[in-house]
Motif scaffolding. Sequence first.
Motif, short mmCIF file in Angstrom:
data_model
loop_
_atom_site.label_atom_id
_atom_site.label_comp_id
_atom_site.label_asym_id
_atom_site.label_seq_id
_atom_site.Cartn_x
_atom_site.Cartn_y
_atom_site.Cartn_z
N HIS A 248 0.83 -1.21 0.00
CA HIS A 248 0.00 0.00 0.00
C HIS A 248 0.86 1.26 0.00
CE1 HIS A 248 -3.91 -1.85 0.22
NE2 HIS A 248 -3.48 -2.66 1.17
N GLN A 249 1.96 1.23 0.74
CA GLN A 249 2.88 2.38 0.75
C GLN A 249 3.48 2.60 -0.63
OE1 GLN A 249 5.79 1.56 3.79
NE2 GLN A 249 4.30 1.63 5.43
N LEU A 250 3.87 1.52 -1.28
CA LEU A 250 4.45 1.64 -2.63
C LEU A 250 3.40 2.14 -3.63
CD1 LEU A 250 6.63 -1.59 -2.77
CD2 LEU A 250 7.43 0.78 -2.64
N ASP A 251 2.16 1.68 -3.49
CA ASP A 251 1.08 2.16 -4.36
C ASP A 251 0.89 3.67 -4.21
OD1 ASP A 251 0.55 -0.33 -5.43
OD2 ASP A 251 -1.19 -0.71 -4.14
N GLU A 252 0.92 4.15 -2.97
CA GLU A 252 0.74 5.58 -2.72
C GLU A 252 1.92 6.37 -3.28
OE1 GLU A 252 -0.93 9.15 -1.66
OE2 GLU A 252 -1.80 7.17 -1.95
N GLU A 253 3.13 5.87 -3.11
CA GLU A 253 4.31 6.53 -3.68
C GLU A 253 4.20 6.60 -5.20
OE1 GLU A 253 7.31 7.94 -2.66
OE2 GLU A 253 6.46 7.99 -0.63
N GLU A 254 3.78 5.51 -5.81
CA GLU A 254 3.64 5.48 -7.27
C GLU A 254 2.57 6.47 -7.72
OE1 GLU A 254 3.21 2.23 -10.87
OE2 GLU A 254 2.37 1.72 -8.91
#
Length: 69
Positions: free
Chosen positions: A38-44
């Motif tokens: 989820h953190q990576l999705d938000e960063e992307e």
Amino acid sequence: MESVFHEKQEGSLCAQHCLNNLLQGEYFSPVELSSIAHQLDEEERMRMAEGGVTSQAYRTFLEVQEQYS
């Protein structure tokens, strides 16, 4: 090395088992890996928005994200 750590495959948790076996310990749980995803999705999403939230690339990105949510 006294013993080899091996986490038996359960369900569809291939990434968790692969990482834990590679690192030789219980380092990641499904909850932790989900949080990281989820953190990576938000960063992307933030990086894609830098190109403009009205751009076709950003709109397409959001559509694809909705399909997998």
